[in-house]
Design a protein around this motif. Structure first.
Motif, PDB file in Angstrom:
ATOM      1  N   PRO A 107      -4.474  20.457 -24.987  1.00 52.96           N
ATOM      2  CA  PRO A 107      -4.634  20.641 -26.435  1.00 52.96           C
ATOM      3  C   PRO A 107      -4.819  19.334 -27.204  1.00 52.96           C
ATOM      4  N   TRP A 108      -4.376  18.208 -26.636  1.00 56.27           N
ATOM      5  CA  TRP A 108      -4.478  16.933 -27.358  1.00 56.27           C
ATOM      6  C   TRP A 108      -5.434  15.969 -26.663  1.00 56.27           C
ATOM      7  N   ALA A 109      -6.139  16.454 -25.631  1.00 56.13           N
ATOM      8  CA  ALA A 109      -6.978  15.559 -24.817  1.00 56.13           C
ATOM      9  C   ALA A 109      -8.329  15.306 -25.477  1.00 56.13           C
ATOM     10  N   ALA A 110      -8.764  14.056 -25.415  1.00 55.04           N
ATOM     11  CA  ALA A 110     -10.116  13.680 -25.833  1.00 55.04           C
ATOM     12  C   ALA A 110     -11.043  13.891 -24.631  1.00 55.04           C
ATOM     13  N   PRO A 111     -12.381  13.953 -24.851  1.00 56.26           N
ATOM     14  CA  PRO A 111     -13.264  14.186 -23.709  1.00 56.26           C
ATOM     15  C   PRO A 111     -13.308  13.032 -22.710  1.00 56.26           C
ATOM     16  N   ALA A 112     -13.106  11.808 -23.186  1.00 56.47           N
ATOM     17  CA  ALA A 112     -13.327  10.635 -22.328  1.00 56.47           C
ATOM     18  C   ALA A 112     -12.268  10.494 -21.242  1.00 56.47           C
ATOM     19  N   GLY A 147     -17.572  -0.284 -22.786  1.00 52.85           N
ATOM     20  CA  GLY A 147     -17.156  -1.428 -23.610  1.00 52.85           C
ATOM     21  C   GLY A 147     -15.936  -1.148 -24.449  1.00 52.85           C
ATOM     22  N   SER A 148     -15.553   0.131 -24.529  1.00 48.86           N
ATOM     23  CA  SER A 148     -14.403   0.498 -25.372  1.00 48.86           C
ATOM     24  C   SER A 148     -13.904   1.861 -24.919  1.00 48.86           C
ATOM     25  N   ILE A 149     -12.740   2.234 -25.406  1.00 48.92           N
ATOM     26  CA  ILE A 149     -12.216   3.569 -25.098  1.00 48.92           C
ATOM     27  C   ILE A 149     -11.651   4.161 -26.393  1.00 48.92           C
ATOM     28  N   GLU A 150     -12.133   5.354 -26.713  1.00 50.60           N
ATOM     29  CA  GLU A 150     -11.642   6.031 -27.920  1.00 50.60           C
ATOM     30  C   GLU A 150     -10.465   6.894 -27.558  1.00 50.60           C
ATOM     31  N   GLY A 151      -9.439   6.861 -28.372  1.00 53.24           N
ATOM     32  CA  GLY A 151      -8.252   7.654 -28.099  1.00 53.24           C
ATOM     33  C   GLY A 151      -7.022   6.848 -28.442  1.00 53.24           C
ATOM     34  N   ALA A 152      -5.885   7.519 -28.522  1.00 53.64           N
ATOM     35  CA  ALA A 152      -4.652   6.852 -28.922  1.00 53.64           C
ATOM     36  C   ALA A 152      -3.779   6.479 -27.726  1.00 53.64           C
ATOM     37  N   PHE A 153      -3.815   7.301 -26.669  1.00 59.66           N
ATOM     38  CA  PHE A 153      -2.966   7.047 -25.499  1.00 59.66           C
ATOM     39  C   PHE A 153      -3.721   7.454 -24.228  1.00 59.66           C
ATOM     40  N   ALA A 154      -3.476   6.717 -23.140  1.00 61.03           N
ATOM     41  CA  ALA A 154      -3.983   7.136 -21.818  1.00 61.03           C
ATOM     42  C   ALA A 154      -2.808   7.740 -21.064  1.00 61.03           C
ATOM     43  N   LEU A 155      -2.966   8.998 -20.658  1.00 62.41           N
ATOM     44  CA  LEU A 155      -1.914   9.702 -19.899  1.00 62.41           C
ATOM     45  C   LEU A 155      -2.195   9.581 -18.408  1.00 62.41           C
ATOM     46  N   PRO A 163       0.841  -1.212   0.000  1.00 63.37           N
ATOM     47  CA  PRO A 163       0.000   0.000   0.000  1.00 63.37           C
ATOM     48  C   PRO A 163       0.870   1.254   0.000  1.00 63.37           C
ATOM     49  N   THR A 164       0.431   2.248  -0.788  1.00 62.38           N
ATOM     50  CA  THR A 164       1.295   3.385  -1.086  1.00 62.38           C
ATOM     51  C   THR A 164       0.518   4.685  -0.998  1.00 62.38           C
ATOM     52  N   GLY A 165       1.208   5.738  -0.576  1.00 62.26           N
ATOM     53  CA  GLY A 165       0.621   7.069  -0.610  1.00 62.26           C
ATOM     54  C   GLY A 165       1.070   7.783  -1.874  1.00 62.26           C
ATOM     55  N   SER A 166       0.172   7.911  -2.827  1.00 59.72           N
ATOM     56  CA  SER A 166       0.513   8.623  -4.063  1.00 59.72           C
ATOM     57  C   SER A 166      -0.728   9.358  -4.562  1.00 59.72           C
ATOM     58  N   VAL A 167      -0.520  10.317  -5.443  1.00 60.59           N
ATOM     59  CA  VAL A 167      -1.648  11.026  -6.067  1.00 60.59           C
ATOM     60  C   VAL A 167      -1.398  11.078  -7.566  1.00 60.59           C
ATOM     61  N   SER A 168      -2.491  11.220  -8.332  1.00 58.83           N
ATOM     62  CA  SER A 168      -2.337  11.141  -9.788  1.00 58.83           C
ATOM     63  C   SER A 168      -3.391  11.994 -10.488  1.00 58.83           C
ATOM     64  N   ASP A 169      -3.179  12.174 -11.787  1.00 57.96           N
ATOM     65  CA  ASP A 169      -4.212  12.755 -12.644  1.00 57.96           C
ATOM     66  C   ASP A 169      -4.144  12.028 -13.989  1.00 57.96           C
ATOM     67  N   HIS A 170      -5.126  12.281 -14.840  1.00 55.31           N
ATOM     68  CA  HIS A 170      -5.270  11.415 -16.021  1.00 55.31           C
ATOM     69  C   HIS A 170      -5.972  12.150 -17.170  1.00 55.31           C
ATOM     70  N   ARG A 171      -5.588  11.845 -18.380  1.00 57.34           N
ATOM     71  CA  ARG A 171      -6.285  12.291 -19.580  1.00 57.34           C
ATOM     72  C   ARG A 171      -6.230  11.163 -20.608  1.00 57.34           C
ATOM     73  N   VAL A 172      -7.163  11.174 -21.557  1.00 58.80           N
ATOM     74  CA  VAL A 172      -7.035  10.330 -22.746  1.00 58.80           C
ATOM     75  C   VAL A 172      -6.613  11.252 -23.875  1.00 58.80           C
TER      76      VAL A 172
END
Ligand SMILES: Cc1cc2nc3c(=O)[nH]c(=O)nc-3n(C[C@H](O)[C@H](O)[C@H](O)COP(=O)(O)OP(=O)(O)OC[C@H]3O[C@@H](n4cnc5c(N)ncnc54)[C@H](O)[C@@H]3O)c2cc1C
Length: 458
Positions: free
Chosen positions: A410-415, A374-382, A318-327
């Motif tokens: 600037p390169w983020a998808a909505p999902a 059921g799917s994810i649109e986008g090229a990369f998950a950040l 178990p770890t103490g960390s924080v994160s954020d994310h974009r597609v």
């Protein structure tokens, strides 16, 4: 009785779950309230650890009768968004002590109970020549991973993990055990495949396995000096890579900690890791453009499928960390420059790691019989990450990871991917067009809003 007293929930029976229930005034509450994600400061009205379906039913019924809400959990790996919610009237029901897996080799399926971890499922499956659509860490639970989407290093060939779920058993807001599959409670089956924590405490998941038990997998690593070149080659390679391969690219700024291996401690590095489901010759051919960049470390080789959860080097405790994310929809040169500037700016950024997971292939194809997700649109998950080992580090850490993720707008998808979203996130981004029907299903199944999911649909 005053109005105040009438509104206050009744005290919970301390014999529930064989006594494995803690309230804030109990010694042991602090020890048990946090999940795997230690930076998520959960302060529920109670935390209970059932060991059977009967104990789950009893604790849900008791909580509802006493006027509490219920937050189902397995490990607390995804506890971040719950910590952003009010839990003062909520009983966390954590299934980490209710586990088990049974493989049906003839059918190629696994029946996974309660809060069972992926590492136990893939070990059991390997004995029969199978593996499963698990993620990068073995100590994540099947329930919270697979029922929230689940991005695997087998994903570009086999899709999101949620599409392998064949049936789910859960204890509903009425305190009843219900089975949902394509043939039984089909609307509920659609809804739990993407938003299960809104509908009940899942006590069993049945899933299709993958019919192999070894894989070509490993990690390639270079010094920061090679980062721009490596990232560009990987981006171009990823665009045409066959679906049998799924990788991630990470840039790290490691502190000089003695617990890190010497080749990482105090270093700035770039790494590519992942899995290729192909024979050795084909896997070598697929990886050749990356290996031509002459990494200082190259561990890609054929390994037992049970070893894939070690490749990404996720923390074992178990770890103490924080994160954020974009597609991200694309990764032009400017985005690569942004990636490197965020991890290695002139002034310390406070960021430990920024990761890009390769999407596409079957991950972007929604099966005709899929559930809410059921799917994810986008090229990369950040994914941007930093450590927050003490509570005072959480706010500055969040500011650092948010700043880094925002730079990619600037390169983020909505999902957004629910499993990568470790903070409170807009439901429209998480559930897209499924959100309205999900909200309708919660009104039907849980009109009094008993269940409190980490990602609420309403
Ligand atoms: C080190 C690490 C590595 C990871 N790697 C990946 C990866 O490779 N790919 C990926 O997609 N994700 C990854 N994740 C994210 C992870 O998949 C999510 O956090 C996931 O939700 C964790 O599931 P859990 O059940 O273990 O966690 P929990 O925090 O227990 O569950 C998260 C939520 O799922 C729901 N839930 C969980 N169990 C039940 C249940 N029994 N009944 C009803 N609802 C339930 C609840 O809403 C709960 O709040 C990783 C996370 C970490 C910390």
């Amino acid at each position: 009785m005053s109005d105040d007293l009438a509104l206050r929930p009744a005290v919970l029976d301390r014999t529930l779950c064989g006594g494995r229930i803690w309230l804030p005034e109990d010694p042991g509450y602090d020890e048990h309230r946090l999940g795997w994600a230690l930076a998520a400061d959960l302060a529920p009205a109670a935390i209970a650890f059932p060991h059977s379906v009967d104990e789950v039913i009893a604790v849900v019924r008791a909580a509802v009768a006493a006027g509490y809400r219920v937050a189902p959990q397995s490990t607390g790996h995804g506890a971040g968004p719950l910590a952003d919610q009010d839990l003062s009237n909520t009983v966390i029901v954590r299934l980490s002590e209710f586990t088990g897996v049974k493989i049906d080799a003839e059918a190629g399926t696994a029946r996974v109970v309660g809060g069972t971890l992926w590492e136990d499922v893939i070990a059991a499956a390997a004995e029969f020549g199978f593996t499963a659509l698990h993620g990068s860490a073995g100590d994540v639970a099947v329930a919270g991973f697979a029922l929230n989407g689940g991005l695997s290093f087998y994903g570009r060939e086999f899709g999101l993990s949620v599409n392998r779920v064949r049936a789910v058993e859960l204890v509903t807001a009425a305190g009843e055990l219900v089975r949902a599959s394509a043939d039984e409670n089909a609307s509920l089956f659609w809804a739990v495949r993407g938003a299960a924590g809104n509908f009940g405490v899942v006590t069993a998941v049945e899933l299709d396995l993958l019919p192999f038990s070894d894989v070509f997998a490993g990690i390639l690593l270079w010094d920061r000096r090679r980062a721009a070149e490596v990232a560009r080659v990987w981006r171009d390679w990823a665009a045409d890579a066959p679906e049998q391969v799924t990788t991630s690219l990470r840039v790290f700024s490691f502190p000089p900690l003695p617990e890190l291996p010497p080749f990482l401690a105090g270093r700035d590095v770039i790494a590519i890791d992942g899995a290729v489901h192909a024979d050795d010759a084909e896997a070598e051919r697929i990886l050749a453009p990356l290996r031509a960049l002459e990494p200082e470390l190259d561990t890609f080789a054929r390994i037992p499928s049970t070893g894939l959860v070690a490749v990404h080097m996720d923390p074992p405790e178990p770890t103490g960390s924080v994160s954020d994310h974009r597609v991200l929809g694309e990764l032009p040169d400017e985005a690569i420059e942004t990636l490197l500037a965020q991890i290695w700016p002139e002034l310390p950024s406070g960021l430990l790691c920024a990761e890009l997971r390769q999407l596409g292939g079957a991950l972007s194809r929604r099966p005709h019989d899929a559930g809410a997700i059921g799917s994810i649109e986008g090229a990369f998950a950040l994914f941007t990450l930093t450590m927050a080992p003490v509570s005072a580090a959480v706010e500055p850490g969040l500011a650092a990871v948010r700043r880094a993720a925002e730079a990619f707008e600037p390169w983020a998808a909505p999902a957004r991917l629910p499993t990568f979203s470790e903070n409170r996130t807009d439901g429209g981004r998480l559930f897209g067009g499924a959100r309205e029907r999900l909200a309708y299903e919660t009104v039907r199944m849980d009109p009094n809003r008993v269940f409190q999911a980490h990602h609420p649909v309403r």
